[in-house]
Design an enzyme around this catalytic site. Structure first.
Site, mmCIF file in Angstrom:
data_model
loop_
_atom_site.group_PDB
_atom_site.id
_atom_site.type_symbol
_atom_site.label_atom_id
_atom_site.label_comp_id
_atom_site.label_asym_id
_atom_site.label_seq_id
_atom_site.Cartn_x
_atom_site.Cartn_y
_atom_site.Cartn_z
ATOM 1 N N GLU A 244 0.939 -1.251 0.010
ATOM 2 C CA GLU A 244 -0.053 -0.043 -0.022
ATOM 3 C C GLU A 244 0.865 1.468 0.109
ATOM 4 O O GLU A 244 0.391 2.299 0.795
ATOM 5 C CB GLU A 244 -0.945 -0.139 1.217
ATOM 6 C CG GLU A 244 -2.005 -1.217 1.097
ATOM 7 C CD GLU A 244 -2.869 -1.415 2.402
ATOM 8 O OE1 GLU A 244 -4.195 -1.305 2.097
ATOM 9 O OE2 GLU A 244 -2.514 -0.995 3.439
HETATM 10 C C1 ACM Z 1 -1.932 -5.366 4.066
HETATM 11 O O1 ACM Z 1 -3.008 -5.984 4.384
HETATM 12 N N1 ACM Z 1 -1.846 -4.145 3.811
HETATM 13 C C2 ACM Z 1 -0.732 -6.224 3.779
#
Ligand code: ACM
Length: 527
Positions: free
Chosen positions: A333
């Protein structure tokens, strides 16, 4: 004495026959039939029932061979059994008979074991201390659930006769705790370690840093823990581990044969660090601490040299606390980092991990950069993840990157079971027990060679989780299913059989004080 043994043997066989025929034995409750050898989670690789049961008595000794490792496992077993049996159970390298723990060559694999049970002996043999330890967990599950209680129980303590030969399908059987969104204390982490040990997990991944908190002391950047660790989701006091406390977690996990895999998430999920040190920000201004639950808004400054000094210092200090091989650098992310910057960042950071002797693990977005030689990528996509993203992961896997499977819509333990679940999130959907169990890691992602799959890991993110009771409720009963996916041969995989074995764990969790979700998919025994 001989006469006594014969009688016991005869009684054992009669009870086995009665149990096999589904007859309610007229015998008193104290003589209940022992747990069948195949009523274990995770399912053992091979079970050969037969012969009379073994009985632990007031006179039982735990015999270990001369090695310090076998003695350690013996002491662990004695500590498990003493409170509920009330027996002394001396651990000794002398004599014969009783419970025998033997380190021997030729028992399959680095974690395999063999358990032989008959009226004279209960013998666990293994090629390694880890194998002995896993064999002890099987023995534990073959004893009545009351063995888990911390006060003396009536027994009897019978183990069905026969042989189990067992070894894991995968070398990586992990669980992740997010101690960043809400801080969990050393005691809470240890409690989870003990839960994991019961199901033969061998990795504890600790998510030590995120936007909401930095949880580990770093001497060269002391404000990370002192300031960056001073809050958590919702604005509570947060917390962080001193190095001594962290070493204690590592030591405790090792005593349960789990490797601690530390994660420092980067370049995103770094707001707590950015708030702690102005110079880490591209604009040189430290933002205020963050206690919300958004993701994707923070990034280390890829163009600043100080960023790599910071990463080098942090990785060096964390690696020095880490006896295990792996160091997780996150990489998920990173929505505030351009693709080109992300690739550049990973090209600089991965060699730092190697310089300090560790193998890189990253979330599967790492496959969008150039994973280092030997790196592992942790897949956390869902059914709905795009074909391109899955193909990118598969290409990396074919190129030699090992995969750890953590599909979010299967084994993210923070997903709600149903819309009524009081804790957890639902962005990956609701995940009931069957959905969590009923898939095959070896055939899950298209075009991935089975040999690239190194195992499974169940993450537990803690946006809504504040303590051990919350952890337990989300982990149980899904966590043992993840253990089975990681340990048991694919040939044993069967939901109808599993749900019955899982149901039998309920009274054990009651005895251990684990408050679990009573899923209607599982035929729990009446309370
Ligand atoms: C994640 O759930 N951002 C690895």
């Amino acid at each position: 004495m001989r006469q006594h043994h014969r009688t016991l043997r005869l009684l054992g066989s009669l009870l086995l026959v009665a149990a096999g025929a589904g007859v309610t034995a007229a015998a008193p409750a104290r003589a209940a039939a022992p747990t069948p050898l195949d009523r274990v989670v995770p399912a053992p690789a091979a079970v050969h029932p037969g012969g009379s049961p073994y009985r632990i008595t007031r006179g039982t000794h735990i015999r270990v061979d001369g090695s310090r490792e076998a003695r350690r496992v013996g002491e662990y077993l004695a500590d498990l059994l003493r409170p509920s049996t009330g027996y002394r159970l001396p651990v000794t390298a002398h004599g014969d008979g009783g419970i025998r723990l033997r380190l021997t060559k030729g028992v399959s694999g680095p974690e395999g074991y063999r358990l032989d049970s008959s009226h004279r002996h209960l013998t666990i043999s293994a090629g390694s201390p880890a194998g002995l330890f896993h064999g002890v967990q099987t023995l534990r599950q073959l004893l009545p659930p009351a063995v888990e209680k911390d006060s003396v129980q009536p027994g009897p303590w019978l183990v069905a006769g026969g042989t189990i030969e067992d070894a894991p399908r995968y070398g990586w059987r992990g669980a992740m705790l997010d101690v960043a969104r809400h801080f969990l204390t050393v005691e809470e982490v240890k409690r989870y370690v003990d839960r994991l040990a019961l199901y033969k997990f061998n990795k504890l991944h600790l998510h030590l840093s995120d936007d909401q908190g930095w949880r580990i002391a770093v001497d060269s950047w002391p404000r990370l823990a002192a300031y960056g660790g001073s809050t958590e989701v919702g604005g509570g006091p947060g917390g962080s581990y001193t190095k001594a406390q962290y070493r204690e977690i590592v030591r405790y996990a090792a005593s349960r044969h789990l490797e601690v895999v530390p994660e420092i998430d980067m370049p995103g999920h770094t707001h707590a660090a950015l708030a702690s040190y102005a110079e880490l920000n591209c604009d040189g201004v430290a933002p205020p601490l963050y206690t919300g639950t958004e993701v994707g808004f923070s990034s280390l400054c890829v163009d600043k040299e100080v960023t790599y000094d910071f990463v080098d210092d942090v990785v060096r200090e964390i690696a020095a606390l880490t006896p295990g091989r792996h160091l997780h650098i996150g990489g998920d992310e990173a929505h505030s980092t351009s693709h080109a910057d992300y690739v550049r960042f990973m090209d600089r950071v991965q060699p730092i991990v190697a310089k300090y002797g560790k193998t890189v693990v990253g979330w599967h977005q790492l496959t969008g950069a150039a994973p280092a030689e030997g790196a592992l990528a942790q897949y956390w996509g869902l059914d709905g993840t795009s074909a391109e993203e899955k193909a990118q992961v598969a290409r990396a896997a074919r190129g030699g990157t090992g995969l750890i499977l953590s599909p979010a819509d299967r084994i993210y333990l923070d997903m709600k079971y149903t819309e009524d679940t009081p804790l957890g999130l639902s962005w990956a959907g609701y995940v009931e027990v069957r959905r969590s169990y009923d898939w095959d890691p070896g055939a899950y992602l298209p075009d991935v060679p089975a040999s690239a799959v190194r195992g499974v890991e169940a993450p537990l993110w803690t946006e809504t989780v504040e303590n051990s009771a919350h952890v337990d409720y989300l982990a149980f009963p899904r966590l043992p299913g993840v253990a089975e996916l990681g340990w048991s041969p694919a040939a044993t995989h069967d939901w109808e059989d599993y749900r019955v074995r899982l149901a039998a764990q309920g009274p054990r969790w009651d005895a251990l004080g684990i408050g679990y979700y009573r899923s209607p998919q599982v035929p729990w025994p009446a309370a």
